[in-house]
Every structure is written in structure tokens, then in C-alpha cells.
Design a protein around this motif. Structure first.
Motif, PDB file in Angstrom:
ATOM      1  N   ALA A   1       0.807  -1.230   0.000  1.00 35.68           N
ATOM      2  CA  ALA A   1       0.000   0.000   0.000  1.00 35.68           C
ATOM      3  C   ALA A   1       0.838   1.278   0.000  1.00 35.68           C
ATOM      4  O   ALA A   1       0.268   2.380  -0.086  1.00 35.68           O
ATOM      5  N   LEU A   2       2.165   1.156   0.076  1.00 39.42           N
ATOM      6  CA  LEU A   2       2.998   2.354   0.110  1.00 39.42           C
ATOM      7  C   LEU A   2       2.759   3.221  -1.120  1.00 39.42           C
ATOM      8  O   LEU A   2       2.774   2.729  -2.252  1.00 39.42           O
ATOM      9  N   PRO A   3       2.555   4.510  -0.941  1.00 41.40           N
ATOM     10  CA  PRO A   3       2.434   5.393  -2.098  1.00 41.40           C
ATOM     11  C   PRO A   3       3.783   5.584  -2.776  1.00 41.40           C
ATOM     12  O   PRO A   3       4.833   5.374  -2.163  1.00 41.40           O
ATOM     13  N   ASP A   4       3.772   5.962  -4.031  1.00 34.43           N
ATOM     14  CA  ASP A   4       4.995   6.190  -4.790  1.00 34.43           C
ATOM     15  C   ASP A   4       5.627   7.507  -4.331  1.00 34.43           C
ATOM     16  O   ASP A   4       5.071   8.578  -4.549  1.00 34.43           O
ATOM     17  N   ASP A   5       6.789   7.410  -3.674  1.00 35.60           N
ATOM     18  CA  ASP A   5       7.489   8.620  -3.243  1.00 35.60           C
ATOM     19  C   ASP A   5       8.718   8.882  -4.107  1.00 35.60           C
ATOM     20  O   ASP A   5       9.572   9.720  -3.755  1.00 35.60           O
TER      21      ASP A   5
ATOM     22  N   ASP B   1       3.968  -4.489 -10.629  1.00 34.15           N
ATOM     23  CA  ASP B   1       4.101  -3.818  -9.339  1.00 34.15           C
ATOM     24  C   ASP B   1       5.450  -4.042  -8.665  1.00 34.15           C
ATOM     25  O   ASP B   1       5.929  -3.166  -7.934  1.00 34.15           O
TER      26      ASP B   1
END
Length: 307
Positions: A213-217, A254
Motif C-alpha cells: 500500500a505504500l504510495p509512490d514517493d 508492481d
């Protein structure tokens, strides 16, 4: 130009790998039956001497396609700094040995100590010799230059002299033991001489969901699980691995699935890229996935792209 180098192959930000200790050939094979169909690969850390009916050819066949790391000869402890050991006067005899004592063996500098069982323990000189001996045996089986990582047996040994010597041997990384549980933000190890894995079977379910679930940083991330194939067997929790593979395997859109060494090699290659005079140069031998002004490019090893 807007140049973005922070992509794994497939132009993804996240990678998945594993690190499995000890070389239990029966249970490692069972472990592979879950991860291989899911496309998940990783690193097996083997202690020596290699004790199995497989033989060298059998070991090469079993672990084909995976990375092998050095897990020390005898799976030995090192004498810890600041600990006063009580030594026996006689050679080790399993039938009569007192668990409160440390016993010499017929090998100079090698002793037996009782922890969870009767284990091997060595002084600094002999410990490093055990590391080198394991390296030689593993390279004889799997190939010269193929064994790039070292993994501490029994956690992280508390000997500064051994640690300092170990760092001079040219290993790509030195792994200790302990669940990170995402406390590092799932970043790649900042210090490869003291890194550890993300999770084992006790916390894979929640940490993997968090990782997914980590957002793209805009940064490269990894998820590395471990630590023994026998952990799943002894706890009767192969269902955790099965669930992980079903949810996070076979998703190349992913995740990049690679070994520990491959991920570190890739990070090194990204760091080596030179941007100068309207060009991008990749001096490494690793092909890189990059984006320039949002457009995908493969920057091959040794290639320069000029815009």
C-alpha cells in the motif's frame, strides 16, 4: 530534462526478495514449491561443510537460479566482547559435557559451547578462517566469484575484532538477524554491513500489506523476508507463505523479483550513472530502466544516451 533513475526493471519502484538461512535441503525444496510458481526469487545462505546426500551436482541443481551466500563453516559463534567464559580442562565429549563450560576441541581455536544446543564457537583468528573455508567450499560448488554476501550465524556476533576483519574480506553485504518490520520505510539498506530483513512468518502478513500500500514517493523500496525454511515447518505456518505468494507473486507490473545481490547490484548501477553535457552514461554492466521527461528508456550497461 526531467530524468528519473529510480526504477527497477519493468519501471517499478518496489522489489521483493527473500533471505533463507542454513541450507535445509528438504525444507528449502518445499519452500521453493511455494515461491517458484509465484516468480519470487531470493538468496539461500548455506553453512559448511555441506552435509547432504545431494553432492555438488545436486546442490547446484537444487539451488539453480537462486543466489547463495556464506553462512560460515560450522555455523559458528564468535567469542563475544566483555563475556567471561569458563573453560573446561578436557576435550569436548557430548556424553559427559557440562553445559556451563566451554570445551576445547582437537582443532586449535575451535571450541564447543551450549546455547540452544551444543554449538561451535571460535576465537577471532579461527572464526575468520571458518569464514574463508566456507567461502572456498561454496565457490568450489557454485562458482568462483558467485558468493558475494555473508550472513552471521546465530544473529549478529558481538566481537568487534571479528566484525572488523569480516569487513575487509570484500563481501557485498553482511546480514544480521531481526525483523525490521518497515521501521526503515522499506528502503534499501543504508549500511550493508549491518542490514537485516523486513519480516519472518510472524509478521509477514501485516508488513507485506503495508508495503503493497505504500504510495509512490519516487524512491526505490524493497521487501525482504526470511529467515529459515524450517520456521514455516516448525510453526506449521506454510499458510503464511502460501498467502504471501498468492497476493504478491506474479505481479511484475508492481514488483521486481530478484535476489538480494541483484537488488544491491542494481542500486549500485543506479548510483554510478553520470549525467553530463546533455547525456546520460551508464558505466556499469547492468541495464537500467529510466524515464526522461516521462518517457521510458532502457539504459544498457556501457551505453550513453544523448538528448
Amino acid at each position: 530534462m526531467n530524468i528519473d533513475l529510480n526504477y527497477f526493471p519493468g519501471w517499478v519502484r518496489k522489489s521483493i526478495t527473500f533471505t533463507i538461512d542454513d541450507g535445509n535441503t528438504v525444507l528449502d525444496r518445499k519452500f521453493m514449491n511455494y515461491v517458484k510458481p509465484a516468480g519470487i526469487t531470493g538468496t539461500f545462505n548455506l553453512k559448511t561443510p555441506l552435509k547432504s546426500e545431494l553432492g555438488a551436482d545436486g546442490y547446484r541443481e537444487l539451488y539453480r537460479g537462486y543466489e547463495i551466500a556464506n553462512h560460515c563453516r560450522y555455523h559458528a559463534y564468535a567469542f563475544a566482547d566483555g563475556v567471561e567464559y569458563k573453560f573446561a580442562d578436557t576435550l569436548f565429549d557430548r556424553e559427559t559435557a557440562d553445559p556451563a563450560l566451554v570445551y576445547p576441541t582437537e582443532e586449535e581455536g575451535i571450541f564447543r559451547i551450549y546455547t540452544y544446543a551444543w554449538c561451535w564457537i571460535a576465537d577471532c583468528k579461527r572464526y575468520i578462517e571458518c569464514v574463508k573455508s566456507a567461502q572456498a567450499e561454496l565457490e568450489e560448488v557454485f562458482g568462483k566469484g558467485k558468493i558475494k554476501g555473508y550472513v552471521w550465524p546465530c544473529g549478529e556476533q558481538k566481537s568487534k575484532a571479528v566484525f572488523d576483519e569480516l569487513k575487509t574480506l570484500g563481501f557485498q553485504s553482511i546480514r544480521k538477524t531481526g525483523n525490521r518490520k518497515g521501521e526503515d520505510g522499506y528502503s534499501l539498506p543504508a549500511d550493508r554491513t549491518v542490514w537485516s530483513y523486513t519480516a519472518n512468518y510472524t509478521c509477514m502478513t501485516e508488513t507485506a500489506a503495508e508495503f503493497d500500500a505504500l504510495p509512490d514517493d519516487g524512491k526505490l523500496k524493497w521487501y525482504c523476508f526470511g529467515v529459515h525454511s524450517h520456521d514455516f515447518e516448525n510453526a506449521g505456518r506454510w499458510d503464511v507463505l502460501e498467502d504471501f505468494c498468492e497476493k504478491y507473486g506474479n505481479r511484475p507490473e508492481d514488483f521486481w523479483y530478484a535476489t538480494v545481490g541483484e537488488i544491491m547490484d542494481y542500486e549500485d548501477a543506479v548510483r554510478s550513472v553520470r549525467i553530463e553535457d546533455g547525456s546520460i552514461y551508464n558505466p556499469s554492466a547492468v541495464d537500467l530502466a529510466i524515464k526522461v521527461d516521462g518517457k521510458r528508456y532502457t539504459l544498457c550497461g556501457g551505453e550513453r544516451l544523448t538528448f
